[in-house]
Structure formats: C-alpha cells, structure tokens
Design a protein around this motif. Structure first.
Motif, PDB file in Angstrom:
ATOM      1  N   GLY A  62      -5.571  -0.886  -3.707  1.00 52.23           N
ATOM      2  CA  GLY A  62      -4.404  -0.649  -2.708  1.00 52.23           C
ATOM      3  C   GLY A  62      -4.674   0.770  -2.233  1.00 52.23           C
ATOM      4  N   ALA A  63      -4.408   1.777  -3.373  1.00 57.30           N
ATOM      5  CA  ALA A  63      -4.596   3.111  -3.031  1.00 57.30           C
ATOM      6  C   ALA A  63      -5.789   3.417  -2.055  1.00 57.30           C
ATOM      7  CB  ALA A  63      -4.774   4.053  -4.435  1.00 57.30           C
ATOM      8  N   SER A  64      -7.032   2.926  -2.454  1.00 54.13           N
ATOM      9  CA  SER A  64      -8.041   3.025  -1.504  1.00 54.13           C
ATOM     10  C   SER A  64      -7.947   2.502  -0.163  1.00 54.13           C
ATOM     11  CB  SER A  64      -9.362   2.481  -1.975  1.00 54.13           C
ATOM     12  OG  SER A  64     -10.385   2.390  -1.295  1.00 54.13           O
ATOM     13  N   ARG A  65      -7.387   1.119  -0.077  1.00 59.56           N
ATOM     14  CA  ARG A  65      -7.212   0.966   1.271  1.00 59.56           C
ATOM     15  C   ARG A  65      -6.004   1.930   1.995  1.00 59.56           C
ATOM     16  NH1 ARG A  65      -7.335  -4.754  -1.088  1.00 59.56           N
ATOM     17  NH2 ARG A  65      -9.497  -5.232  -0.862  1.00 59.56           N
ATOM     18  N   LEU A  93      -3.604   9.139  10.823  1.00 62.53           N
ATOM     19  CA  LEU A  93      -3.283  10.752  10.830  1.00 62.53           C
ATOM     20  C   LEU A  93      -4.485  11.054  11.497  1.00 62.53           C
ATOM     21  CD1 LEU A  93      -2.053  11.780   7.402  1.00 62.53           C
ATOM     22  CD2 LEU A  93      -0.677  11.351   9.533  1.00 62.53           C
ATOM     23  N   GLY A  94      -5.700  10.907  11.799  1.00 67.73           N
ATOM     24  CA  GLY A  94      -6.787  11.408  12.394  1.00 67.73           C
ATOM     25  C   GLY A  94      -7.339  12.633  12.154  1.00 67.73           C
ATOM     26  N   LYS A  95      -6.754  13.285  11.050  1.00 66.91           N
ATOM     27  CA  LYS A  95      -7.421  14.422  10.725  1.00 66.91           C
ATOM     28  C   LYS A  95      -7.637  14.543   9.195  1.00 66.91           C
ATOM     29  CE  LYS A  95      -2.840  16.382  10.281  1.00 66.91           C
ATOM     30  NZ  LYS A  95      -1.821  17.108  10.737  1.00 66.91           N
ATOM     31  N   GLY A  96      -7.635  13.362   8.499  1.00 67.70           N
ATOM     32  CA  GLY A  96      -8.228  13.433   6.954  1.00 67.70           C
ATOM     33  C   GLY A  96      -7.122  13.768   6.032  1.00 67.70           C
ATOM     34  N   VAL A  97      -7.304  12.796   5.091  1.00 69.46           N
ATOM     35  CA  VAL A  97      -6.732  13.238   3.826  1.00 69.46           C
ATOM     36  C   VAL A  97      -7.912  13.511   3.085  1.00 69.46           C
ATOM     37  CG1 VAL A  97      -5.455  12.164   1.862  1.00 69.46           C
ATOM     38  CG2 VAL A  97      -4.743  11.591   3.928  1.00 69.46           C
ATOM     39  N   PRO A  98      -8.186  14.734   2.215  1.00 70.95           N
ATOM     40  CA  PRO A  98      -9.522  15.148   1.922  1.00 70.95           C
ATOM     41  C   PRO A  98      -9.950  13.909   0.727  1.00 70.95           C
ATOM     42  CG  PRO A  98      -8.049  16.835   1.704  1.00 70.95           C
ATOM     43  CD  PRO A  98      -7.420  15.645   2.290  1.00 70.95           C
ATOM     44  N   ARG A  99     -11.274  13.320   0.931  1.00 74.19           N
ATOM     45  CA  ARG A  99     -11.633  12.556  -0.150  1.00 74.19           C
ATOM     46  C   ARG A  99     -11.816  12.941  -1.618  1.00 74.19           C
ATOM     47  NH1 ARG A  99     -13.109   7.517   1.540  1.00 74.19           N
ATOM     48  NH2 ARG A  99     -13.375   7.410   3.642  1.00 74.19           N
ATOM     49  N   SER A 100     -12.186  14.398  -1.425  1.00 79.78           N
ATOM     50  CA  SER A 100     -12.467  15.159  -2.808  1.00 79.78           C
ATOM     51  C   SER A 100     -10.872  15.117  -3.518  1.00 79.78           C
ATOM     52  CB  SER A 100     -12.736  16.620  -2.592  1.00 79.78           C
ATOM     53  OG  SER A 100     -11.660  17.259  -1.785  1.00 79.78           O
ATOM     54  N   ALA A 101      -9.754  15.091  -2.863  1.00 77.27           N
ATOM     55  CA  ALA A 101      -8.526  15.242  -3.524  1.00 77.27           C
ATOM     56  C   ALA A 101      -8.345  13.751  -4.324  1.00 77.27           C
ATOM     57  CB  ALA A 101      -7.545  15.458  -2.712  1.00 77.27           C
ATOM     58  N   THR A 102      -8.731  12.600  -3.780  1.00 77.11           N
ATOM     59  CA  THR A 102      -8.672  11.552  -4.221  1.00 77.11           C
ATOM     60  C   THR A 102      -9.668  10.982  -5.152  1.00 77.11           C
ATOM     61  OG1 THR A 102      -9.979  10.356  -2.448  1.00 77.11           O
ATOM     62  CG2 THR A 102      -7.448  10.362  -2.289  1.00 77.11           C
ATOM     63  N   GLN A 130       0.835  -1.189   0.101  1.00 75.18           N
ATOM     64  CA  GLN A 130      -0.037   0.093  -0.001  1.00 75.18           C
ATOM     65  C   GLN A 130       0.727   1.150   0.007  1.00 75.18           C
ATOM     66  OE1 GLN A 130      -2.799  -0.205   3.452  1.00 75.18           O
ATOM     67  NE2 GLN A 130      -3.885  -1.975   2.452  1.00 75.18           N
ATOM     68  N   ARG A 131       1.922   1.288   0.759  1.00 76.61           N
ATOM     69  CA  ARG A 131       2.783   2.399   0.710  1.00 76.61           C
ATOM     70  C   ARG A 131       3.366   2.622  -0.554  1.00 76.61           C
ATOM     71  NH1 ARG A 131       6.153   1.392   5.061  1.00 76.61           N
ATOM     72  NH2 ARG A 131       7.466   0.031   3.870  1.00 76.61           N
ATOM     73  N   ARG A 132       3.961   1.566  -1.168  1.00 75.57           N
ATOM     74  CA  ARG A 132       4.468   1.838  -2.788  1.00 75.57           C
ATOM     75  C   ARG A 132       3.191   2.525  -3.444  1.00 75.57           C
ATOM     76  NH1 ARG A 132       7.274  -2.943  -1.249  1.00 75.57           N
ATOM     77  NH2 ARG A 132       5.193  -4.113  -2.039  1.00 75.57           N
ATOM     78  N   ILE A 133       2.299   1.945  -3.502  1.00 72.69           N
ATOM     79  CA  ILE A 133       1.102   2.548  -4.285  1.00 72.69           C
ATOM     80  C   ILE A 133       0.826   4.166  -4.109  1.00 72.69           C
ATOM     81  CG2 ILE A 133      -1.375   2.317  -4.853  1.00 72.69           C
ATOM     82  CD1 ILE A 133      -0.884  -0.865  -4.708  1.00 72.69           C
ATOM     83  N   VAL A 134       0.674   4.287  -2.559  1.00 78.12           N
ATOM     84  CA  VAL A 134       0.350   5.545  -2.277  1.00 78.12           C
ATOM     85  C   VAL A 134       1.564   6.666  -2.724  1.00 78.12           C
ATOM     86  CG1 VAL A 134      -0.226   7.010  -0.323  1.00 78.12           C
ATOM     87  CG2 VAL A 134      -1.255   4.751  -0.605  1.00 78.12           C
ATOM     88  N   VAL A 135       2.584   6.248  -2.695  1.00 74.56           N
ATOM     89  CA  VAL A 135       3.527   6.979  -2.893  1.00 74.56           C
ATOM     90  C   VAL A 135       3.763   7.467  -4.464  1.00 74.56           C
ATOM     91  CG1 VAL A 135       6.352   7.219  -2.803  1.00 74.56           C
ATOM     92  CG2 VAL A 135       5.219   6.506  -0.690  1.00 74.56           C
ATOM     93  N   LEU A 136       3.586   6.364  -5.221  1.00 73.10           N
ATOM     94  CA  LEU A 136       3.725   6.442  -6.409  1.00 73.10           C
ATOM     95  C   LEU A 136       2.649   7.201  -7.203  1.00 73.10           C
ATOM     96  CD1 LEU A 136       5.176   3.215  -7.683  1.00 73.10           C
ATOM     97  CD2 LEU A 136       6.335   5.156  -7.737  1.00 73.10           C
ATOM     98  N   ARG A 137       1.429   6.810  -6.570  1.00 78.82           N
ATOM     99  CA  ARG A 137       0.177   7.257  -7.018  1.00 78.82           C
ATOM    100  C   ARG A 137      -0.193   8.821  -6.734  1.00 78.82           C
ATOM    101  NH1 ARG A 137      -3.458   8.577  -9.786  1.00 78.82           N
ATOM    102  NH2 ARG A 137      -5.557   8.092  -9.819  1.00 78.82           N
ATOM    103  N   TYR A 138      -0.076   9.244  -5.390  1.00 81.35           N
ATOM    104  CA  TYR A 138      -0.506  10.575  -5.032  1.00 81.35           C
ATOM    105  C   TYR A 138       0.648  11.540  -4.806  1.00 81.35           C
ATOM    106  CZ  TYR A 138      -4.799   8.125  -4.623  1.00 81.35           C
ATOM    107  OH  TYR A 138      -5.984   7.600  -5.202  1.00 81.35           O
ATOM    108  N   LEU A 139       1.888  10.845  -4.246  1.00 85.90           N
ATOM    109  CA  LEU A 139       2.972  11.883  -3.907  1.00 85.90           C
ATOM    110  C   LEU A 139       3.922  12.225  -5.338  1.00 85.90           C
ATOM    111  CD1 LEU A 139       4.090  10.601  -0.386  1.00 85.90           C
ATOM    112  CD2 LEU A 139       2.578  12.442  -0.933  1.00 85.90           C
ATOM    113  N   LEU A 140       3.919  11.166  -6.218  1.00 83.47           N
ATOM    114  CA  LEU A 140       4.765  11.459  -7.267  1.00 83.47           C
ATOM    115  C   LEU A 140       3.731  11.583  -8.519  1.00 83.47           C
ATOM    116  CD1 LEU A 140       7.528   8.606  -7.044  1.00 83.47           C
ATOM    117  CD2 LEU A 140       7.473  10.854  -6.474  1.00 83.47           C
ATOM    118  N   ASP A 141       2.488  11.523  -8.226  1.00 88.71           N
ATOM    119  CA  ASP A 141       1.273  11.942  -9.272  1.00 88.71           C
ATOM    120  C   ASP A 141       1.309  11.237 -10.548  1.00 88.71           C
ATOM    121  OD1 ASP A 141      -0.783  13.557  -9.610  1.00 88.71           O
ATOM    122  OD2 ASP A 141       0.342  15.165 -10.863  1.00 88.71           O
TER     123      ASP A 141
END
Length: 197
Positions: free
Chosen positions: A164-167, A176-185, A133-144
């Motif tokens: 994997g990105a969703s999970r 984080l307890g404060k939310g990654v905005p769902r609108s961004a994803t 999941q970390r690999r997917i999130v990093v490539l998908r969202y941090l590296l766009d």
C-alpha cells in the motif's frame, strides 16, 4: 517534587508521574494533544469537518477508556480510534468527495507562504489516493510510524502496508508530477528492515 496525590509508575526505561483527578488529567490531555489528533484526522480524511468529528469521537472514546489508558499511552489509543473510525466511515459510504479542480487556488504565492501552499498541494494529492493507501501513507511517512506499527494501527499485515505504501507513493508521484524522492522511502524502508532484525 511530586505532590501528595501523584501516582508514580516506574518501568525499565521510563518514569510516568500523574497528578490530579482523572478528569483533570484527561482535560489536560485533550487540550494538549487535540491539535495533533486534528492533524492526523485531517490527513486521513481531507475534510476539516469530518476531521473535527473524528477527533471528537476519539476524545469521547478515550475519556470512556481513561481508567485503562490514562496511565499508559492515551495518545496512541486516540490515534487508533481515529484510524479505525475513518475506516468504518469509509466502509459505510464507500466513497470520498474530492474537491473539484476549479476550486484549486492559484500556485503563485510569496516565499513566506510557500510552505502552506506545498502542504495544501500535498493534502489535495492525498485526497486523490484510495482510502487504504492514504491511511498507510499518512501513518507510515507523515507520522513516521514503522511498517509494523502501521500494520498494528490499521489491523492489516505488514505486507499490505508495504504494498500500500509503495502504490500510494507511486500514485503521489504521478499526481504531484515532481517527485517524492525515492531515496527518502528507501531510507525509511531500510530503517524498518534493520528494526525487524
């Protein structure tokens, strides 16, 4: 102005001009792109020392393949080496060592350093995700990267990237307890659907 030893490659959308000996071009590539490769490696493994090892391995393999990739996109090649090397190392060890909560720094900081504190918090949260999941999130969202590009980089299906990105994002929201905005994803996913059409 192009020097006498320059190689000019022209395509429909781009013109690439390379000058100098291959070793000089590789040295320039390594100097210019190492910070980006280090950032990618660190976000994938969460450890400065392992990240440095991954970058060193990527640069070594990129240099050995320079005749094939030097006139194309050596950064993409090096990025893929980092991702696959991280996968290989995770398969060998089957675990990641996480930082104990007692090692966390206090959250108070001046306004000028809030960005650093937020980044540190994100990296610590990423380290708590399962490696896939970390690999997917990093490539998908941090590296766009798009879903398709992420799937190609990791050698998995687009469906595996989506789940994997969703999970991963759901888990990050919990950590984080404060939310990654769902609108961004949702915006990112909509863009990908439009690209697929």
């Amino acid at each position: 102005m192009v020097s006498d030893d320059a190689v000019v490659l022209e395509g429909p959308d781009v013109i690439v001009v390379t000058t100098g000996a291959p070793a000089e071009r590789f040295t320039s590539f390594a100097r210019d792109r190492s910070p980006e490769l280090s950032r990618i490696a660190y976000l994938l493994c969460g450890d400065v020392h392992r990240a440095a090892d991954l970058v060193q391995l990527a640069l070594e393999r990129t240099y050995r393949a320079w005749n094939r990739v030097g006139d194309g996109d050596p950064f993409a090649y090096a990025r893929r080496v980092i991702a696959t090397a991280r996968i290989d190392s995770w398969r060998r060890t089957k675990h990641d060592v996480l930082v104990a909560p007692t090692d966390l720094r206090p959250g108070s900081a001046s306004d000028g350093t809030q960005h650093v504190v937020d980044r540190d918090e994100l990296v610590r949260a990423l380290r708590q995700l399962p490696a896939g999941q970390r690999r997917i999130v990093v490539l998908r969202y941090l590296l766009d990267r798009t879903e398709r590009q992420t799937a190609e980089d990791l050698g998995i299906s687009v469906g595996a990237v989506k789940s994997g990105a969703s999970r991963g994002l759901d888990r990050l929201r919990q950590i984080l307890g404060k939310g990654v905005p769902r609108s961004a994803t949702a915006t990112n996913d909509t863009t990908t659907r439009q690209e697929a059409k």
